[in-house]
Motif scaffolding. Structure first.
Motif, PDB file in Angstrom:
ATOM      1  N   ILE A 254       0.826  -1.212   0.000  1.00  0.00           N
ATOM      2  CA  ILE A 254       0.000   0.000   0.000  1.00  0.00           C
ATOM      3  C   ILE A 254       0.861   1.263   0.000  1.00  0.00           C
ATOM      4  N   SER A 255       1.881   1.303   0.831  1.00  0.00           N
ATOM      5  CA  SER A 255       2.700   2.524   0.915  1.00  0.00           C
ATOM      6  C   SER A 255       3.510   2.769  -0.351  1.00  0.00           C
ATOM      7  N   SER A 256       3.847   1.724  -1.094  1.00  0.00           N
ATOM      8  CA  SER A 256       4.642   1.909  -2.321  1.00  0.00           C
ATOM      9  C   SER A 256       3.779   2.065  -3.569  1.00  0.00           C
ATOM     10  N   ARG A 257       2.475   2.006  -3.430  1.00  0.00           N
ATOM     11  CA  ARG A 257       1.561   2.086  -4.576  1.00  0.00           C
ATOM     12  C   ARG A 257       0.672   3.327  -4.521  1.00  0.00           C
ATOM     13  N   ALA A 258       1.191   4.427  -4.018  1.00  0.00           N
ATOM     14  CA  ALA A 258       0.391   5.662  -3.893  1.00  0.00           C
ATOM     15  C   ALA A 258      -0.135   6.132  -5.245  1.00  0.00           C
TER      16      ALA A 258
ATOM     17  N   ILE B 143      -3.100   3.992  -6.096  1.00  0.00           N
ATOM     18  CA  ILE B 143      -4.223   4.326  -5.222  1.00  0.00           C
ATOM     19  C   ILE B 143      -4.871   5.642  -5.654  1.00  0.00           C
ATOM     20  N   SER B 144      -4.070   6.578  -6.157  1.00  0.00           N
ATOM     21  CA  SER B 144      -4.632   7.870  -6.578  1.00  0.00           C
ATOM     22  C   SER B 144      -5.545   7.742  -7.794  1.00  0.00           C
TER      23      SER B 144
ATOM     24  N   ASN C 286      -9.308   7.035  -6.676  1.00  0.00           N
ATOM     25  CA  ASN C 286     -10.163   7.956  -5.921  1.00  0.00           C
ATOM     26  C   ASN C 286     -11.408   8.326  -6.738  1.00  0.00           C
TER      27      ASN C 286
END
Length: 126
Positions: free
Chosen positions: A56-60, A63-64, A67
């Motif tokens: 999750i932290s490396s796939r920002a 993830i954006s 939205n």
């Protein structure tokens, strides 16, 4: 395959190459909804990508594009519904959602029970 389905698939490929591959490569992609059903003219292609908890932290950037504003833009530009599925408790589980039959589909005389599950396609690698 109808011209409409070919066009949906062409736009889906365009989305993958221009937006999804750069940020989501290596993750499982699922396809669901009416595009993979017997519906003559599906409205769109529904897809989702699962982001494992450890990534999750490396796939920002991925993830954006999941939205709400990006979802609406992707729907408008490519004619598809795309969702990011985070592997966290309390977040939407699109793998299960895409398989949900529900009362509306069950009532269409296909011999389905609303608690049955629809098929989905999981693509890995893509």
């Amino acid at each position: 395959m109808s011209g409409h389905r070919r066009n949906l698939m062409k736009e889906f490929h365009r989305f993958i190459e221009s937006e999804l591959r750069p940020v989501g490569s290596g993750l499982s992609l699922i396809i669901g909804g009416s595009f993979i059903s017997d519906k003559v003219t599906p409205d769109d292609i529904e897809s989702s990508i699962l982001v494992p908890n450890a990534e999750i932290s490396s796939r920002a950037a991925l993830i954006s594009i999941g939205n709400e504003a990006a979802h609406l833009r992707i729907k408008d530009e490519y004619g598809m519904d795309f969702y990011v599925n985070l592997d966290l408790a309390g977040h939407n589980d699109f793998y299960n959602f895409f398989q949900y039959v529900g009362p509306k589909a069950a009532s269409k005389k296909k011999g389905l029970n609303e608690k049955d599950r629809r098929g989905i396609i999981e693509v890995s690698p893509w």
